[in-house]
Design a protein around this motif. Sequence first.
Motif, PDB file in Angstrom:
ATOM      1  N   ILE A  47       4.100  12.507 -20.117  1.00  0.00           N
ATOM      2  CA  ILE A  47       4.794  11.359 -19.529  1.00  0.00           C
ATOM      3  C   ILE A  47       5.573  11.879 -18.332  1.00  0.00           C
ATOM      4  CG2 ILE A  47       6.589   9.635 -19.921  1.00  0.00           C
ATOM      5  CD1 ILE A  47       5.735   9.508 -22.795  1.00  0.00           C
ATOM      6  N   ASP A  48       5.268  11.406 -17.129  1.00  0.00           N
ATOM      7  CA  ASP A  48       5.961  11.911 -15.954  1.00  0.00           C
ATOM      8  C   ASP A  48       6.620  10.762 -15.197  1.00  0.00           C
ATOM      9  OD1 ASP A  48       3.900  10.581 -14.861  1.00  0.00           O
ATOM     10  OD2 ASP A  48       2.866  12.322 -14.030  1.00  0.00           O
TER      11      ASP A  48
ATOM     12  N   LEU B  24       5.511   1.808 -14.874  1.00  0.00           N
ATOM     13  CA  LEU B  24       5.948   0.857 -15.900  1.00  0.00           C
ATOM     14  C   LEU B  24       6.951  -0.151 -15.348  1.00  0.00           C
ATOM     15  CD1 LEU B  24       6.439   3.094 -19.064  1.00  0.00           C
ATOM     16  CD2 LEU B  24       4.754   1.296 -18.739  1.00  0.00           C
TER      17      LEU B  24
ATOM     18  N   ASP C   7      -1.916  14.204 -21.383  1.00  0.00           N
ATOM     19  CA  ASP C   7      -1.294  13.722 -20.146  1.00  0.00           C
ATOM     20  C   ASP C   7       0.197  13.586 -20.437  1.00  0.00           C
ATOM     21  OD1 ASP C   7      -3.871  13.307 -19.197  1.00  0.00           O
ATOM     22  OD2 ASP C   7      -3.904  11.221 -19.859  1.00  0.00           O
TER      23      ASP C   7
ATOM     24  N   ASN D  31       0.823  -1.215   0.000  1.00  0.00           N
ATOM     25  CA  ASN D  31       0.000   0.000   0.000  1.00  0.00           C
ATOM     26  C   ASN D  31       0.848   1.253   0.000  1.00  0.00           C
ATOM     27  OD1 ASN D  31      -2.290  -1.569   0.238  1.00  0.00           O
ATOM     28  ND2 ASN D  31      -1.939  -1.740   2.441  1.00  0.00           N
TER      29      ASN D  31
ATOM     30  N   ARG E 156      -0.492   7.073  -8.569  1.00  0.00           N
ATOM     31  CA  ARG E 156      -1.032   8.339  -9.055  1.00  0.00           C
ATOM     32  C   ARG E 156      -2.273   8.652  -8.227  1.00  0.00           C
ATOM     33  NH1 ARG E 156       0.360  10.731 -13.399  1.00  0.00           N
ATOM     34  NH2 ARG E 156       1.428   8.887 -14.176  1.00  0.00           N
TER      35      ARG E 156
ATOM     36  N   GLU F 124       4.529   7.800 -14.186  1.00  0.00           N
ATOM     37  CA  GLU F 124       4.212   6.869 -15.260  1.00  0.00           C
ATOM     38  C   GLU F 124       5.366   5.892 -15.478  1.00  0.00           C
ATOM     39  OE1 GLU F 124       2.374   8.587 -18.595  1.00  0.00           O
ATOM     40  OE2 GLU F 124       2.788   6.906 -19.910  1.00  0.00           O
TER      41      GLU F 124
END
Lengths: 1019, 196
Positions: B69-70, B77, B67, B15, B20, B73
């Motif tokens: 790509i930050d 991945l 949106d 957790n 995001r 993200e």
Amino acid sequence: MSATTETLINQYLVFTDTNEQEATLVVARLADQVALKQLTLLQFIQTAGDYLTRDDDAIRSRAILCLSQMLQTLAARDATIFSKQDVSVLVDFYLSKFDDLVSHKATLLGLSCLVDFTRFASTNVAKILQTLEKEYAPKKNLAPVRYLAFDILARLLAKFGSFIARNLSAEFATTFLHVASGEKDPRNLIASFTLQEVIGAKLGITDEETNNELFDVAFCYFPISFTPPKGDPYKITSEQLKTALRGALSSNTAYAKDAFPNLIEKLTTTNAKVKLDILDTLLQCIQAYTPEAVQLFWLSLWNALKFELLHNELSMFSAEGVATDDDETRVYVRMFEIFRAMAVKLRQCLESGLQPYLTTLIEELLPNIEPEHKLFKASMLILTNVAEASPEAFNYIVEKVFVRLFEDVNDLNVPKQRNLIANMGFFLNAYANLVNALNAGEFESDFASNALLSHKDNILALLSKTLMSSSSREATLRIATIHQLVKLTSLPRFLILEETSFILQFFNEVIIADDAAQTCSAIIDGYVAISRDQHKVQLLLDTSFPVLMSLLPDSDETMSPAKSAAEILAILVKMSTNRQVLEMLCVRLLNKLEQAIDSSSSYAYLTLIVDSIAEAVFTSELESPFLTDEWLKNLVPQVNALVIRLSQSGRLPSDECYVNLLESVGKLLNLIYKYVSVEKHQQLLDELLQFGFQTPSADIALFKWSLAAIDKTALMPNSTAFAEQLIVLAHASDELTRVNYLQTLAIVVNKFTDSGFLTPLFAMLTSGVAATETREGIQSLEIIAWITKGLVLKNDKAADPFLCYILTLLETPYGVVGSRCLEIVICDLELFAKPKKLISRVVPVNTRLLYKQKFFESVVPQLVEKFGSAQEIATKKCYLIAISLLLKYVSREIILPHLTTFLPLLLQSISLIPDNEIRCASLTTISLTTNELPELVTQHLQTLVPALLDLSEAKNGNSEKVRLEALRCLLLLPNAVALTKIVPFRNSVLRRLEVAVDDKKRAVRKAACDARQAFYEIS
Amino acid sequence: MSDPINANPSILDENAMPTRAIKGKAPVVDRNIQELFAFSLLHTAEPASGNVPALVSDTESEQEEEDPIDSQEIYDLIAHISDPEHPLSLGLLSVINLPDIQVHDSGDRNSMSEVVIRITPTITHCSLATLIGLGIRVRLDRCLPPRFRITILIKEGTHQSENQVNKQLNDKERVAAACENDQLLSVISQMLATCK
């Protein structure tokens, strides 16, 4: 007479081996003759005598078989027919035939049948046993023949069990050993094991030598690894064999001194299935042998089993239950059961059986009882499982363990706390299991003051302190703590009500302050669990309910900071599984609603409250249905009063949000009415019709939903006139209200009118549709669509002209409108949803079970055909839109048979028609096809893959949803389609997806990554 | 694999992995109203009546919010890649941490962008650091548009042979050679199999 007998015997000799059916008939006729006393046994022997002694092997053995089969038939028909003398003579006859190897089958069959005759004397038993041992050679016979020998023994034992036990046990055992040794056939083995189980249990053989041999004759097969051969007529499974062997091995305590050491030795195996078999056998032996036998061996068993448990992580076990169910898990579970079974058994010892066992366990395991110890969990698991065996064991173990657990409980770090609390749960489970297994008397005498009770305060203090003082980021710790607290409240005869109430107060504090979703949902689960307990629900209403309620703002401008109103309402709804809670909730929420109206809260907040009430009613009706007749008197008038109050509060009634609120209120009323008993529905309808229908009003929403709940058998006077009035009102009102009137019309047509008035109406409506698209035309079509919906639902023939008309529309300028009409006809609306059998016996909608299938099967082929024959693109498009719209509402079982025709259409549609909604619908169906009929998709890969790739890119107006759907479709392909077919596309897909992984939308990029990964893995 | 090099790593709670955060509260959807409008033919027919929606879409897609790509993200991945020796993901083992991911992306599709990731091996002599790095590189190669340059570094002071590993991880030739190795590729396949 004897001439016929002779003929019959001759016939038998011919038929047997060649024509079994005929032979059976002959035997039956011979048996008939004997049974009717037309033929004596002597006459038969005389007639057949020549054959019975013939030198020719074939004839002689057949003749004896004839006699045996006749006896078999007779034994089933009339077992009293032969005198004691007859039987003995026959027994002697058969026994004298053992020197004749070819006749063994007949001889054994004859003997086994003879046992069944009533006057078969016990004096024959010894003779048979002796002859079998001396003269029968099992190894020279085939498996079916050997089976007969087991059969004889089994029948003898069944009939003369106690006689044999008294006089012939040793002889019987010797004969059995002779018959059983070297057996290999699975069916015979089952017979042998079953027999041995009875021998071990009933014959009371004490001779050590014999028992050793008996044990060996069975144990030599252990462990059984058997795969049933193909086409086995007896369908014998490995499990049957194992069970039978287990029964044999555990049948006599005298085997213990051989069984335990041998089984323990076999435990070194690494095969989980074999290990499980060994453990199952051990368990059964422990349960079956005498306590004294177990007393001798528990130490070796303990030493043999403990290491495997202590040296494993046992991660599949948690206080919430066992996570997996594979062989490995079962092995551990079985080990725990063995430890428990030993504790149960040792307790039955005459003197000091259990104590040494418990002392040893505690001595060895207690040092591990420390939260950070590597063997902590395993030790706790072993101890709890043994504790579950009896109150004595429980008290002793809990006393020792808990004193140690609480030694230095005050300065634990978080992982230790987590470990301690999670594993303490095993003891709570053991307590619950043990209490449930005890009856009330045993509980009072042995367990009323148990050791766990004396540690109750410690446990409560530890858990509450952990919950209240831990940081809200320690979600797993807190969740584990909450689980244990909830479990405490559920333990039988453990907490007193005040303690439960304390726990609830802790929960209240946490749920208000904590924003970790999982922690909160653990607490909500706790609330729900408590609300289901009749004795504790009042506590919930007294402690938690008011706290949560007070957090709900009177108006949405004064929101409480920690939790939004929506979250609190969701918690309250989840708590309302119990009717008592639900009614309390409804009353309180309606009061809240009133305050909110007075403090001019937003429509959104009001709608939220109404929706929450409806949700609570719905879920609790789902859980345990009840009638709402009572609510008509108080709740419903209160709701109506609130609506009036609202309309007088000087707001704009034309506001969309207002309509939205009314819809929600309507749904609530609909729900309540559905659960009003069916007898009251006529009266309900009459009252509803008092509603004013002179001018269009947004309040029609309430009427619509209420009417939709009315039972279909209620009668509406002047329904035709009413329907016509609805049409007029629909014309005159604004957009949303118009739809409401039209839906009301559909309900009326569906339930209350007969179709007579429709024909003139149809003519009138269609004449209003001009050649080009006009507002009036569309309005008329809308009316037609909704009427058709009402009719189609009940499979009414009157729908046919309407449907035909709508279908012809598709080729006119009204094409797009026409396809949407079709959608209206078939769409699923909550308004027309048919609920499962209601407790009120109300059937609120007139619908046929398969109306959708019927509609689909009749309309879709026409659409597909016309799509093919249509010339203009625009027309084609209309048909395609219609098909896609229909597909949205039809379940996959109905679509499946049509997929072959559809797929080409769909492929055309995704590249042909730049309409996102249609593309999405088509893509969903293509995904479905990929999953259900991959072969079909394989044929179209050449067109499908490039089309999907086109749709995955942000061009040609592909919406985000279309791109996502296309990528999901692509993702399915590598797994659905044969490798060789998809490999050629691999590189082009990978290259072209480079565009999609650079999409503007994050969700699309994610889907593209997944699809790309799937294609990368192809090789 | 023989004995694990680091048998007892500290593990992050599932957790506690950064995710995001849900942006604000979802607007109260007037579901009821939408349902009513959906079946009003006048409402839906009128905009469509102006013939087929003739590829009006260019304007539509321009309205689409982008949106970017930050680092979250990128984290999503790669955080779920399995560690080669523990049955846990790199995120849970804190090999990958959100603050150690930097994205330099102008949003312009025609200019180069860069992602820099600093990984923290579970122990300073972890010989699998290169394998982990290679796994991350393969994952990002597959998931990011080609305009991204991917740089994977060992976080300063967390590995004995930091420089060697860094050099190996960012050497095109060596990475390409590694990807030719079927056995290595199948190990990486397994590591990537847990990606969500």
